[in-house]
Design a protein around this motif. Structure first.
Motif, PDB file in Angstrom:
ATOM      1  N   CYS A 163     -10.799  -3.234   6.312  1.00 51.73           N
ATOM      2  CA  CYS A 163      -9.950  -2.201   5.699  1.00 51.73           C
ATOM      3  C   CYS A 163     -10.166  -2.109   4.193  1.00 51.73           C
ATOM      4  CB  CYS A 163      -8.479  -2.441   6.020  1.00 51.73           C
ATOM      5  SG  CYS A 163      -7.943  -4.153   5.782  1.00 51.73           S
ATOM      6  N   SER A 260       1.384  -4.192  -1.131  1.00 54.79           N
ATOM      7  CA  SER A 260       0.162  -3.937  -0.374  1.00 54.79           C
ATOM      8  C   SER A 260       0.532  -2.863   0.637  1.00 54.79           C
ATOM      9  CB  SER A 260      -0.348  -5.224   0.280  1.00 54.79           C
ATOM     10  OG  SER A 260       0.701  -6.005   0.762  1.00 54.79           O
ATOM     11  N   CYS A 261      -0.301  -2.636   1.641  1.00 62.38           N
ATOM     12  CA  CYS A 261       0.081  -1.655   2.659  1.00 62.38           C
ATOM     13  C   CYS A 261       1.414  -2.092   3.286  1.00 62.38           C
ATOM     14  CB  CYS A 261      -0.976  -1.591   3.752  1.00 62.38           C
ATOM     15  SG  CYS A 261      -2.550  -0.897   3.225  1.00 62.38           S
ATOM     16  N   CYS A 264       0.494  -4.065   6.270  1.00 59.33           N
ATOM     17  CA  CYS A 264      -0.677  -4.903   5.957  1.00 59.33           C
ATOM     18  C   CYS A 264      -0.944  -5.904   7.081  1.00 59.33           C
ATOM     19  CB  CYS A 264      -0.457  -5.643   4.639  1.00 59.33           C
ATOM     20  SG  CYS A 264      -1.858  -6.692   4.189  1.00 59.33           S
TER      21      CYS A 264
END
Ligand code: SF4
Length: 356
Positions: A163, A260-261, A264
């Protein structure tokens, strides 16, 4: 919201950016600790996730005297138009913060984001697009056909934790290698990794030629990679945000230690429980993909089992209003405040689960 409105909310901004003396010296100052000669660069780019470390990089550059209009933020949209991995509010929040700080903001992405690459079946990897001063450019997408159909794996190895390279690193490299404005020019590419985050990151150099550097080639593309906060502690990062009155982004206020995402792959048990609590539909979608792929994100258990062993963060339980804002695609609220009103977010110095 225009810049004037933000300035009204934070009248100290320009003064702090220009004059606040940080604890870390700048190369152009007498007695400087280390760092490149910032005035020698034609372009200064900060790879900005809008998380605390990339914000601290930006604020440090301002403290070193770089005018905000000389700084470009490059933000990679890990979802492109999808709504799966990223925090929904982050893109619009970034627009407001860039406007408030006076820096330029360029978006870029792999078409279809992480999800399209994850679901790829007998197809080439999608093209990359990136915004430039002249408009949007799209490139690539002609590689070999093959099949992915699995989540990125939890690993420091970027060939399986794909990713980061596919949605961020390769996107930035494509944008650096394919703009004539970087030829016969000196470019500083700034990122916010810190040694204290992981043993892997501790090995990164604070200053080195960037992967896309071609200073000895015909194009004379000189690109240096600078990690100005590499030696900083988390406390120093937060102190930098406080000096400039940058309100901690919402995920930190909800108890997350990193921006972060939202989904994540490195999420801890508590983050998984928090995600299941505050966005059950998104969480169920991830679980469904784990079943469809026959391959879980983690080797030892699936996401549902992971969430069962964690607890939702207390601020998420206590502040449904903040949760609603975090899950909205439209940003509402200030991004700056007076330093005297600045508050340490609940997620500071907490769980640090995220890319290693
Ligand atoms: S934040 Fe997590 S899921 Fe998002 S790109 Fe980085 S490692 Fe992958």
């Amino acid at each position: 919201m225009g810049r004037a409105a933000h300035q009204a909310a934070a009248p100290v901004r320009r003064a702090s950016a220009a004059h606040a003396a940080g604890p870390h010296g700048c190369a152009r100052e007498p007695g400087a600790v280390s760092g490149p000669d910032l005035a020698s660069y034609d372009h200064i780019i900060v790879a900005c996730s809008f998380g605390k470390d990339s914000l601290a990089c930006t604020l440090h550059l301002l403290e070193c005297g770089v005018p905000p209009e000389r700084i470009e933020w490059w933000h990679h949209l890990v979802d492109d138009e999808a709504d799966v991995f990223d925090w929904p509010h982050v893109t619009d929040y970034g627009r407001h913060l860039a406007d408030a700080l006076g820096v330029k903001l360029y978006f870029s992405a792999r078409q279809g984001g992480i999800v399209r690459e994850m679901l790829r079946e007998d197809a080439p990897t999608a093209p990359v697009w990136f915004d430039t001063p002249e408009g949007r450019v799209t490139m690539g997408g002609h590689g070999p056909r093959n099949t992915r159909r699995r989540f990125p794996q939890v690993s420091a190895n970027l060939s399986v934790r794909w990713c980061s390279p596919y949605a961020k690193i390769m996107v930035a490299d494509t944008a650096l290698r394919n703009q004539a404005r970087f030829h016969h020019a000196r470019t500083l590419f700034v990122t916010g990794e810190r040694a204290a985050e992981s043993a892997n990151r501790a090995r990164y150099a604070a200053f080195e030629p960037h992967r896309s550097d071609l200073r000895d080639g015909r194009a004379r593309r000189h690109v240096d990679h600078y990690r100005p906060v590499h030696g900083w502690s988390e406390a120093e990062v937060w102190e930098c945000l406080r000096r400039h009155g940058v309100i901690a982004p919402l995920p930190y206020r909800l108890g997350f230690g990193r921006l972060s995402c939202l989904t994540c792959i490195f999420m801890s048990a508590n983050q998984a429980a928090t995600l299941r609590y505050m966005d059950g539909q998104r969480f169920a979608g991830l679980c469904a993909w784990e079943r469809a792929f026959g391959c879980t994100i983690r080797r030892d258990r699936d996401l549902w089992a992971l969430a069962d062993t964690g607890e939702a963060f207390a601020p998420v339980l206590a502040r449904p209003d903040l949760v609603r804002r975090a899950l909205s695609r439209r940003w509402r609220g200030p991004v700056l405040c007076a330093p005297s009103h600045w508050q340490m977010p609940a997620g500071a110095f907490g769980e640090n689960a995220g890319p290693v």
